[in-house]
Design a protein around this motif. Structure first.
Motif, PDB file in Angstrom:
ATOM      1  N   UNK A 109      -9.432  -8.189   4.574  1.00  0.00           N
ATOM      2  CA  UNK A 109      -9.854  -6.780   4.518  1.00  0.00           C
ATOM      3  C   UNK A 109      -8.773  -5.918   3.891  1.00  0.00           C
ATOM      4  N   UNK A 110      -7.529  -6.065   4.365  1.00  0.00           N
ATOM      5  CA  UNK A 110      -6.456  -5.227   3.846  1.00  0.00           C
ATOM      6  C   UNK A 110      -6.170  -5.547   2.380  1.00  0.00           C
ATOM      7  N   UNK A 163     -14.943   1.716  -0.568  1.00  0.00           N
ATOM      8  CA  UNK A 163     -16.048   1.518   0.380  1.00  0.00           C
ATOM      9  C   UNK A 163     -16.633   0.108   0.266  1.00  0.00           C
ATOM     10  N   UNK A 164     -16.342  -0.557  -0.847  1.00  0.00           N
ATOM     11  CA  UNK A 164     -16.813  -1.926  -1.012  1.00  0.00           C
ATOM     12  C   UNK A 164     -16.151  -2.881  -0.003  1.00  0.00           C
ATOM     13  N   UNK A 165     -15.111  -2.410   0.672  1.00  0.00           N
ATOM     14  CA  UNK A 165     -14.455  -3.235   1.690  1.00  0.00           C
ATOM     15  C   UNK A 165     -15.166  -3.162   3.043  1.00  0.00           C
ATOM     16  N   UNK A 187       0.840  -1.209   0.000  1.00  0.00           N
ATOM     17  CA  UNK A 187       0.000   0.000   0.000  1.00  0.00           C
ATOM     18  C   UNK A 187       0.870   1.253   0.000  1.00  0.00           C
ATOM     19  N   UNK A 188       1.908   1.268   0.833  1.00  0.00           N
ATOM     20  CA  UNK A 188       2.816   2.416   0.858  1.00  0.00           C
ATOM     21  C   UNK A 188       3.537   2.605  -0.456  1.00  0.00           C
ATOM     22  N   UNK A 189       3.955   1.508  -1.060  1.00  0.00           N
ATOM     23  CA  UNK A 189       4.637   1.558  -2.356  1.00  0.00           C
ATOM     24  C   UNK A 189       3.705   2.115  -3.424  1.00  0.00           C
TER      25      UNK A 189
END
Length: 371
Positions: free
Chosen positions: A311-312, A272-274, A61-63
């Motif tokens: 989730x992530x 938001x689908x998560x 995610x950070x990348x």
């Protein structure tokens, strides 16, 4: 006075008969004479690769926030992130013998077989590997790596031993995802740009979300930690059910703060689908509150790791679909499911019981009387 020698080896029945204090002394004094293959497997079990997957996804995610790219540097970064999670767990296995001798005697049995010194040496080797490769990504990544490693060390070790502080320990625990997220951003193609508002917003979200995860993680060990005199986010409550209610509230805050990131522009509306994962997280917290014993609570915790990872992973795919994201999710799934398949974990039901995990007779210290 009790001393420990290396011959003949301590057997399963003898280990089971020891008091928690004696188990700790045996593990501390034992040199560990398991063969190379068995030692490597035990080190992986104590490193608990399945718990490293959220950090791996946080790195991705950070990348991706820095600028999506799929190259060798990214793949190496994912591997180093797994090493970061492994070393933190190895250090924990070394420092937490007092509480593990009550909560997870099977884990102490594993450490005794491998050798306490070998466990620490493996953690140091992984730390040095991360430091040695950090300059490949630039000065800012090196600084982030040093800070992340200090946090991983001081989470378990004195003088800070942050995990022994109920509030500070939770924020230190969140380094399991914040550290990799920062490493991913600093390693990614951000072209020297200072972190913008979206980066800080995502970091805050991950912190709150994983603080809640830390509160849930401490629940199965409530009784043993209280017996060991430890103050954690769970033991500050009178019982596991009360601690579970607090963890439930914090968990919902973490998951349901996702719309704020969308409103602030840190994430696209598609993420938001998560949100439906929040309902399952709530159900997990309820199951934890109703768990009749530590063994059942640990099984709930195992499912919670699957949920947190899903989730992530969902958030990552919805935020930045592409080859880099797909590779990280596939790698995370392989590590998580593969670890379960071959039992590379040290928080199994059998590790919670008073009888240690079945396996080959260990080659470790035998208790004997000293003159």
């Amino acid at each position: 006075m009790t001393t420990y020698s290396t011959e003949p080896p301590l057997g399963i029945a003898e280990f089971t008969a020891l008091t928690p204090e004696e188990r700790v002394r045996a593990a501390r004094c034992g040199r560990g004479t398991a063969g190379p293959a068995e030692t490597a497997r035990i080190l992986l079990m104590l490193g608990r690769p399945r718990t490293c997957v959220p950090g791996l996804l946080a790195f991705s995610l950070g990348w991706s926030v820095a600028g999506p790219a799929f190259d060798g540097r990214y793949v190496l970064g994912l591997a180093l992130t797994l090493a970061y999670g492994l070393l933190a767990n190895l250090y924990n296995a070394h420092t937490d013998l007092e509480e593990d001798s009550r909560n997870l005697p099977g884990r102490v049995w594993l450490l005794l077989r491998a050798g306490d010194r070998r466990v620490v040496a493996a953690g140091h080797l992984l730390s040095l590997t991360i430091l040695a490769t950090a300059p490949l990504y630039g000065a800012d990544h090196l600084v982030a790596a040093v800070l992340a490693l200090i946090g991983a060390h001081q989470y378990s070790y004195p003088p800070l031993r942050l995990k022994a502080r109920p509030v500070a320990g939770l924020f230190a625990f969140s380094l399991a995802v914040i550290g990799p997220f920062a490493l991913g951003y600093c390693a990614g193609p951000h072209d020297g740009r200072a972190p913008g508002g979206e980066v800080w917003a995502l970091a805050a979200f991950l912190t709150v979300w994983f603080v809640a995860k830390g509160m849930v993680k401490n629940l199965p060990d409530h009784d043993g930690d209280r017996a060991a005199g430890l103050r954690t986010s769970a033991t500050v409550f009178p019982d596991r059910a009360a601690a579970a209610r607090a963890a439930t509230a914090t968990t919902l805050v973490g998951y349901l703060s996702l719309p704020l990131l969308v409103l602030g522009g840190a994430l696209p509306a598609l993420t938001l689908l998560a949100l439906p994962w929040a309902a399952l997280a709530y159900a997990q917290c309820r199951a934890m509150a109703k768990a009749p014993d530590a063994a059942t609570a640990n099984q709930v915790l195992k499912r919670d790791m699957l949920l947190s990872t899903a989730f992530l992973a969902t958030l990552l795919v919805l935020n930045e679909p592409g080859w880099a994201t797909g590779f990280a999710v596939a790698l995370g799934a392989a590590v998580l499911l593969g670890s379960d398949r071959v039992a590379l974990d040290s928080r199994r039901s059998v590790d919670v019981r008073n009888r240690p995990a079945d396996g080959p007779a260990p080659t470790t210290p035998r208790k004997e009387s000293a003159a």
